[in-house]
Structure formats: structure tokens, C-alpha cells
Design an enzyme around this catalytic site. Structure first.
Site, PDB file in Angstrom:
ATOM      1  N   TYR A   1      -7.473  -7.967   7.969  1.00 33.61           N
ATOM      2  CA  TYR A   1      -8.598  -7.357   7.232  1.00 33.61           C
ATOM      3  C   TYR A   1      -9.788  -8.331   7.215  1.00 33.61           C
ATOM      4  CZ  TYR A   1      -5.048  -3.949   6.512  1.00 33.61           C
ATOM      5  OH  TYR A   1      -4.069  -3.015   6.764  1.00 33.61           O
TER       6      TYR A   1
ATOM      7  N   THR B   1       0.847  -1.191   0.000  1.00 36.28           N
ATOM      8  CA  THR B   1       0.000   0.000   0.000  1.00 36.28           C
ATOM      9  C   THR B   1       0.883   1.242   0.000  1.00 36.28           C
ATOM     10  OG1 THR B   1      -1.868  -1.083   1.044  1.00 36.28           O
ATOM     11  CG2 THR B   1      -1.643   1.287   1.452  1.00 36.28           C
TER      12      THR B   1
ATOM     13  N   HIS C   1      -6.908 -11.066  -0.552  1.00 41.52           N
ATOM     14  CA  HIS C   1      -6.214 -10.625   0.669  1.00 41.52           C
ATOM     15  C   HIS C   1      -6.940 -11.200   1.883  1.00 41.52           C
ATOM     16  CE1 HIS C   1      -3.807  -8.483   3.392  1.00 41.52           C
ATOM     17  NE2 HIS C   1      -3.897  -7.245   2.916  1.00 41.52           N
TER      18      HIS C   1
ATOM     19  N   ASN D   1      -3.306 -10.275   7.436  1.00 36.86           N
ATOM     20  CA  ASN D   1      -3.023  -8.988   8.092  1.00 36.86           C
ATOM     21  C   ASN D   1      -4.208  -8.296   8.762  1.00 36.86           C
ATOM     22  OD1 ASN D   1      -0.530  -9.563   7.091  1.00 36.86           O
ATOM     23  ND2 ASN D   1      -0.464  -7.911   5.579  1.00 36.86           N
TER      24      ASN D   1
ATOM     25  N   ASN E   1      -2.693  -5.381  13.261  1.00 31.70           N
ATOM     26  CA  ASN E   1      -4.126  -5.052  13.337  1.00 31.70           C
ATOM     27  C   ASN E   1      -4.833  -5.820  14.460  1.00 31.70           C
ATOM     28  OD1 ASN E   1      -4.339  -2.982  11.441  1.00 31.70           O
ATOM     29  ND2 ASN E   1      -4.539  -4.411   9.729  1.00 31.70           N
TER      30      ASN E   1
HETATM   31  C1  FMN Z   1       4.653   0.211   3.036  1.00 30.96           C
HETATM   32  C2  FMN Z   1       4.021  -1.150   3.224  1.00 30.96           C
HETATM   33  C3  FMN Z   1       2.767  -1.382   2.692  1.00 30.96           C
HETATM   34  C4  FMN Z   1       2.186  -2.661   2.789  1.00 30.96           C
HETATM   35  N1  FMN Z   1       0.976  -2.890   2.189  1.00 30.96           N
HETATM   36  C5  FMN Z   1       0.472  -4.159   2.134  1.00 30.96           C
HETATM   37  C6  FMN Z   1      -0.698  -4.447   1.361  1.00 30.96           C
HETATM   38  O1  FMN Z   1      -1.279  -3.581   0.692  1.00 30.96           O
HETATM   39  N2  FMN Z   1      -1.141  -5.727   1.357  1.00 30.96           N
HETATM   40  C7  FMN Z   1      -0.523  -6.733   2.070  1.00 30.96           C
HETATM   41  O2  FMN Z   1      -0.963  -7.875   2.023  1.00 30.96           O
HETATM   42  N3  FMN Z   1       0.602  -6.484   2.790  1.00 30.96           N
HETATM   43  C8  FMN Z   1       1.126  -5.230   2.810  1.00 30.96           C
HETATM   44  N4  FMN Z   1       2.298  -4.990   3.483  1.00 30.96           N
HETATM   45  C9  FMN Z   1       3.079  -6.118   4.028  1.00 30.96           C
HETATM   46  C10 FMN Z   1       4.129  -6.555   2.988  1.00 30.96           C
HETATM   47  O3  FMN Z   1       3.512  -7.138   1.853  1.00 30.96           O
HETATM   48  C11 FMN Z   1       5.111  -7.592   3.586  1.00 30.96           C
HETATM   49  O4  FMN Z   1       4.369  -8.645   4.112  1.00 30.96           O
HETATM   50  C12 FMN Z   1       6.015  -6.996   4.665  1.00 30.96           C
HETATM   51  O5  FMN Z   1       6.616  -5.780   4.231  1.00 30.96           O
HETATM   52  C13 FMN Z   1       7.128  -7.982   5.073  1.00 30.96           C
HETATM   53  O6  FMN Z   1       7.967  -8.277   3.954  1.00 30.96           O
HETATM   54  P1  FMN Z   1       9.445  -7.616   3.811  1.00 30.96           P
HETATM   55  O7  FMN Z   1      10.197  -7.991   5.058  1.00 30.96           O
HETATM   56  O8  FMN Z   1      10.044  -8.226   2.573  1.00 30.96           O
HETATM   57  O9  FMN Z   1       9.261  -6.130   3.690  1.00 30.96           O
HETATM   58  C14 FMN Z   1       2.871  -3.709   3.459  1.00 30.96           C
HETATM   59  C15 FMN Z   1       4.132  -3.434   4.034  1.00 30.96           C
HETATM   60  C16 FMN Z   1       4.711  -2.186   3.912  1.00 30.96           C
HETATM   61  C17 FMN Z   1       6.079  -1.949   4.488  1.00 30.96           C
END
Ligand code: FMN
Length: 357
Positions: free
Chosen positions: A181, A27, A176, A179, A237
């Protein structure tokens, strides 16, 4: 045949991916008026098209599904047209892209819903804060438990989102269910205290996810363009469950009959449990794992047969050419959390590619 690694091709259902590097859904709160994706989103996704599969930011399936400022939707003709520009451009760059279908449930506010109280599995208020349009902080409201008779209407909104995603040229959709939702609010028992056929036993709490998946697969035309994202242990959440291994293994087994393109599990590396492989075995679909992976940990997870592919979040935000950088063993740009959510081009499309770094 040599053993697969991060750079080997893979088939996710009907989607042929050129490597196993996946853009995690992220996001970024940069949609324009009417929650339509803008030209900078076309650039952002196209810059990342050397990954095997791009998963879009979470995208609300209906106006009532929104819970954050400036997130895109997939329910209006303008939004479909905006996304079509993204998919055309990603395809021209040789990439594959799926849309993440989203309904926030209790992680919302009546301001986003035309004055109507947020809905959830049960009337349980989450801890934490919501950001209203303009980024003012407010307490969450106590949601209203959905009536049993209202549930088919919400399922139909997910299905309409999938139909619209197909029209917008996506290669598939990701449901989705992670997390905290709406779907996760039905799955995990900290948020679901229902007494109808959608609450109580694990089988009942999984029912909403199964019915959404069935409707989305039918709307898409088949399950082979549909993936599901789950987060069994993620407390984000205000979520928890009394027996996540049993719950999510049963959820995966219940989804097996749809012949899904992939299952995507958010499970921080080092989590000392076998749930992602157990989910893969139960669902019989390719597995994408996510949560803190880098080159070394993702290569060893694939080599050990623990996963088929790896999704990268923060590393991919900062490195549009992540596939090339992983292949070269780095170096990597550092992500800047100050520009993660909201704003414009800065911190979105201006991270340099390797040749220019
Ligand atoms: C800025 C940001 C926005 C995110 N938006 C979403 C999202 O829209 N949908 C989702 O399922 N997870 C979202 N997440 C979680 C990420 O998809 C991911 O699970 C999380 O960053 C851990 O992975 P990483 O360690 O590679 O960053 C978001 C995480 C971050 C940092």
C-alpha cells in the site's frame, strides 16, 4: 523470573497487554453505508478480546485512501462513533485494541476516488485486479505520481486518522507500511522511481514513512501509542525491492527516535534471513512477528528471544477464543476462505468458542 512465553504479559509502549497473542489486521469488507463499522464488528472484535492486543482491519484515513469495497474509514463523525462502540465493548471485555491506518495508493481505482486517478510514489501500474463496489473485477489503472508538494497533505490525513482514532477510544494506532500500500510503494524500489527527496537512495525512500510516523506520533501525543507494520519480503500487490535487508534495517533505525509501542513484521516463518530480529534491534521497540505461526512455532520463537509477541491471522478468523485454545493446545476450527471478504455474520461472528465446539 520465569522466561516469557505466549501467555506472559507484555508492555507495548503505553499499552499493557495481558498476553503476547495478537489479532493480526484482517480486512473483512463488512462496513455499512458511509463505510461505518456495524454492530457485527462490535461482536467480532469483542469475541477476540482474550488476546493481548487486537489490531483492527486496515481502515482508510480519507475517502481517497480506499481501494476495496466496504472497508471502514476513520475520517467521518459516523465512523468515529461506530468505532467507539467497538473500543468500548472490547475494553469492557478486558481487551486492548489499536486501529490500522491505511491509504491504498495505487491499489485502488478511480471509482473509489470520485473519478480521480489513484496516486502512488511513481506512475507504475501494478499487476493484478481490483474489486470495484459490488465486487466486479477490473484491471488496475496506471497511477499518477504524487507531486512533491502534495505529500504533506497525505501525511496530514494519516495524522487526522490518528486523532480520530484517539477520539474513538483506541489504545493506539498501527501505521500500515506493509503489503504494497502507499507507504510501502514509497519504500520499495519496484514501485518508487522518484527523483525528488522521496526517491532514489534508501534514505530518501524511507522519508515518507518517517514523516508519516512523526505526524502520527504528534497527533497521538507521543510515539508510545504508535506501532508500525512492515513486510520486507512480501511480494503481495506486485512488490519487490533490490535490497530489503538494508532498506528495512535503515527504516527501523530511522524510527527509533519516536519511542514506538511496537514494530510488527510480516515475515513468513522459515524465511531464511535475520531481518525481523535486525529490525527489532534497530528500532529498539517490542517486536510482533506474523506469517503462518501456530502454537509450537510461536512458543519457540519467543523462547529463543527471536520475538516478543506473535500475530495470528487466519487461525484467529476461525477461532474467536484463540488465546484459550492455544492455552489448551487446541483443537482449532478451520477457517473458511469463502467468507473472508464481504458478506454478513456468516463466517464472521459464528465460529464457535471451545466450550461450544
Ligand atoms: C482475510 C485477510 C485479510 C487481511 N487483511 C489485512 C489488513 O487489513 N491489513 C494487513 O496489514 N494485513 C492483512 N492481511 C494479512 C494478515 O494480517 C497476515 O499477515 C496474514 O494472514 C498471514 O498471517 P497468518 O498466516 O497468521 O494468517 C489479511 C489476510 C487475510 C487472510
Amino acid at each position: 523470573m520465569t522466561a516469557p512465553d505466549l501467555f506472559s504479559p507484555i508492555t507495548f509502549g503505553s499499552i499493557e497487554a495481558k498476553n503476547r497473542i495478537v489479532l493480526a489486521p484482517l480486512t473483512r469488507n463488512r462496513a455499512g453505508a458511509g463505510n461505518v463499522p456495524q454492530a457485527i464488528a462490535v461482536t467480532y472484535y469483542t469475541q477476540r478480546a482474550s488476546g493481548g492486543l487486537l489490531i483492527t482491519e486496515a481502515t482508510q484515513v480519507s475517502p481517497e485512501g480506499q481501494g476495496y469495497p466496504d472497508t471502514p474509514g476513520i475520517h467521518s463523525p459516523e465512523q468515529i462513533a461506530g468505532w467507539k462502540k467497538v473500543t468500548d465493548s472490547v475494553h469492557a471485555a478486558g481487551g486492548k485494541i489499536v486501529l490500522q491506518l491505511w491509504y491504498t495508493g495505487r491499489i485502488s481505482h478511480s471509482v473509489f476516488r470520485g473519478g480521480k486517478t489513484p496516486v502512488s510514489a511513481s506512475a507504475i501500474k501494478p499487476s493484478g485486479h481490483v474489486y470495484l463496489p459490488g465486487w466486479t473485477k477490473a484491471d488496475y489503472e496506471t497511477p499518477r505520481a504524487l507531486e512533491t508538494t502534495e505529500i504533506p497533505g497525505i501525511i496530514a490525513e494519516y495524522a487526522a486518522g490518528a486523532k480520530n482514532a484517539k477520539q474513538a477510544g483506541f489504545d493506539g494506532v498501527e501505521i500500515h507500511a506493509a503489503n504494497g500500500y502507499l507507504i510501502d510503494q514509497f519504500l520499495r524500489d519496484s514501485a518508487n522511481q522518484r527523483t525528488d527527496q522521496y526517491g532514489g537512495s534508501i534514505e530518501n525512500r524511507v522519508r515518507f514513512l518517517v514523516e508519516v510516523t512523526e505526524a502520527v506520533a504528534a497527533a497521538w501525543g507521543s510515539g508510545d501509542g504508535v506501532g508500525v507494520r512492515l513486510s520486507p519480503h512480501n511480494p503481495y500487490n506486485d512488490m519487490s525491492d533490490s535490497d530489503p535487508v538494508a532498506l528495512f534495517t535503515h527504516a527501523a533505525a530511522s524510527l527509533k527516535r519516536f519511542g514506538l509501542a511496537f514494530v510488527h513484521v510480516v515475515e513468513p516463518i522459515g524465511t531464511p534471513n535475520p531481518i525481523a530480529p535486525a529490525i527489532k534491534a534497530a528500532i529498539a521497540a517490542p517486536l510482533i512477528v506474523n506469517g503462518g505461526y501456530d502454537l509450537g512455532t510461536s512458543q519457540s520463537a519467543i523462547a529463543a528471544g527471536e520475538t516478543d509477541a506473535v500475530a495470528f491471522g487466519k487461525l484467529y478468523i476461525a477461532n474467536p477464543d484463540l488465546a484459550e485454545r492455544l492455552k489448551a493446545g487446541g483443537p482449532y476450527n478451520e477457517p473458511n476462505p469463502k467468507t473472508f471478504y464481504g458478506g454478513g455474520a456468516a463466517g464472521y461472528i459464528d465460529y464457535p468458542a471451545l466450550a461450544k465446539a
